[in-house]
Design a protein around this motif. Sequence first.
Motif, PDB file in Angstrom:
ATOM      1  N   PHE A   1       2.831   4.623  -4.489  1.00 38.50           N
ATOM      2  CA  PHE A   1       3.237   3.227  -4.315  1.00 38.50           C
ATOM      3  C   PHE A   1       2.653   2.647  -3.027  1.00 38.50           C
ATOM      4  O   PHE A   1       2.406   3.379  -2.059  1.00 38.50           O
TER       5      PHE A   1
ATOM      6  N   TYR B   1       4.074  -0.473  -0.605  1.00 36.52           N
ATOM      7  CA  TYR B   1       5.099  -1.470  -0.336  1.00 36.52           C
ATOM      8  C   TYR B   1       4.633  -2.349   0.814  1.00 36.52           C
ATOM      9  O   TYR B   1       3.911  -1.893   1.708  1.00 36.52           O
TER      10      TYR B   1
ATOM     11  N   LEU C   1      11.594  -4.173   2.107  1.00 34.70           N
ATOM     12  CA  LEU C   1      10.363  -3.750   1.447  1.00 34.70           C
ATOM     13  C   LEU C   1      10.224  -4.409   0.079  1.00 34.70           C
ATOM     14  O   LEU C   1      11.184  -4.525  -0.671  1.00 34.70           O
TER      15      LEU C   1
ATOM     16  N   LEU D   1       7.845  -4.079  -3.429  1.00 37.01           N
ATOM     17  CA  LEU D   1       6.835  -3.294  -4.115  1.00 37.01           C
ATOM     18  C   LEU D   1       5.588  -4.145  -4.307  1.00 37.01           C
ATOM     19  O   LEU D   1       5.638  -5.244  -4.857  1.00 37.01           O
TER      20      LEU D   1
ATOM     21  N   LYS E   1       1.775   0.047  -7.864  1.00 40.46           N
ATOM     22  CA  LYS E   1       2.053   1.466  -8.038  1.00 40.46           C
ATOM     23  C   LYS E   1       1.117   2.056  -9.071  1.00 40.46           C
ATOM     24  O   LYS E   1       0.495   1.333  -9.859  1.00 40.46           O
TER      25      LYS E   1
ATOM     26  N   PHE F   1       3.237  -0.026   3.632  1.00 37.40           N
ATOM     27  CA  PHE F   1       3.685   1.364   3.571  1.00 37.40           C
ATOM     28  C   PHE F   1       3.174   2.008   2.291  1.00 37.40           C
ATOM     29  O   PHE F   1       3.371   1.481   1.202  1.00 37.40           O
TER      30      PHE F   1
ATOM     31  N   GLN G   1       6.630   9.246  -4.833  1.00 31.73           N
ATOM     32  CA  GLN G   1       7.894   9.644  -5.437  1.00 31.73           C
ATOM     33  C   GLN G   1       7.643  10.923  -6.190  1.00 31.73           C
ATOM     34  O   GLN G   1       6.803  10.972  -7.099  1.00 31.73           O
TER      35      GLN G   1
ATOM     36  N   ASN H   1      14.069  12.188  -7.334  1.00 27.69           N
ATOM     37  CA  ASN H   1      13.945  10.749  -7.203  1.00 27.69           C
ATOM     38  C   ASN H   1      13.552  10.335  -5.794  1.00 27.69           C
ATOM     39  O   ASN H   1      13.424   9.168  -5.489  1.00 27.69           O
ATOM     40  N   GLN H   2      13.321  11.318  -4.927  1.00 28.07           N
ATOM     41  CA  GLN H   2      13.158  11.013  -3.519  1.00 28.07           C
ATOM     42  C   GLN H   2      11.805  10.399  -3.225  1.00 28.07           C
ATOM     43  O   GLN H   2      10.785  10.795  -3.791  1.00 28.07           O
ATOM     44  N   PHE H   3      11.812   9.426  -2.306  1.00 28.96           N
ATOM     45  CA  PHE H   3      10.600   8.790  -1.829  1.00 28.96           C
ATOM     46  C   PHE H   3      10.196   9.386  -0.486  1.00 28.96           C
ATOM     47  O   PHE H   3      11.042   9.734   0.321  1.00 28.96           O
TER      48      PHE H   3
ATOM     49  N   PHE I   1       7.700   8.218   2.657  1.00 35.32           N
ATOM     50  CA  PHE I   1       6.943   7.079   3.146  1.00 35.32           C
ATOM     51  C   PHE I   1       5.958   7.490   4.235  1.00 35.32           C
ATOM     52  O   PHE I   1       6.232   8.382   5.038  1.00 35.32           O
ATOM     53  N   GLY I   2       4.854   6.790   4.274  1.00 33.93           N
ATOM     54  CA  GLY I   2       3.961   6.887   5.420  1.00 33.93           C
ATOM     55  C   GLY I   2       4.552   6.092   6.577  1.00 33.93           C
ATOM     56  O   GLY I   2       5.590   5.449   6.447  1.00 33.93           O
ATOM     57  N   THR I   3       3.891   6.123   7.700  1.00 32.87           N
ATOM     58  CA  THR I   3       4.425   5.491   8.917  1.00 32.87           C
ATOM     59  C   THR I   3       4.211   3.984   8.945  1.00 32.87           C
ATOM     60  O   THR I   3       4.727   3.313   9.827  1.00 32.87           O
TER      61      THR I   3
END
Lengths: 112, 114
Positions: free
Chosen positions: A34, A36, A44, A46, A49, A89, A93, A98-100, A102-104
């Motif tokens: 994804f 964002y 955030l 979307l 994706k 970002f 996933q 279901n966990q995401f 993220f990059g910084t």
Amino acid sequence: GNSVTQMEGPVTLSEEAFLTINCTYTATGYPSLFWYVQYPGEGLQLLLKATKADDKGSNKGFEATYRKETTSFHLEKGSVQVSDSAVYFCALQSNTGNQFYFGTGTSLTVIP
Amino acid sequence: GAVVSQHPSRVICKSGTSVKIECRSLDFQATTMFWYRQFPKQSLMLMATSNEGSKATYEQGVEKDKFLINHASLTLSTLTVTSAHPEDSSFYICSASKLQETQYFGPGTRLLVL
């Protein structure tokens, strides 16, 4: 484990310039990827994706292609506008949950 | 797309008080809700995952007694910051998902503890 690494910012471009924000990932299995966008003071949204290898996500002139061979999902736009100024970002996933992850984030400023 | 709301959008409170933040999925039933914390100019850090009707699963380093999460229904989860201190000031973002589908993010709540 799962992780996302994206290009550090800040990035400053002139209007109508070409944009690339690099994103690479490590993951077990076959994650979804994804991008964002976060405008100042907001949550955030979307942007686009891709759920499997070679898929291309696109929206509002932005594109990113899911490259399994290079584990990358670079964001590109051919001609940026001042209104594109935001923080972007990259995220993945996991397909095992279901966990995401993220990059910084990469801050983009587009100047007229 | 699915809509997730948060309330309040901004809150200022005195040190030592408790603050409750609501997260609602407006047009779908969310089996799972997530709470994130974002420090200035940093990425989102997952605090906890909650499934409707069960206890939340907290990430390592997150104090469950300080950040109380309740997921009472399929459309509502609440995060209560108990005995807030200035270091709890942050941007709190929730997200909601149905089964294993994409997470939809709320607009965030900015908390300032004086």
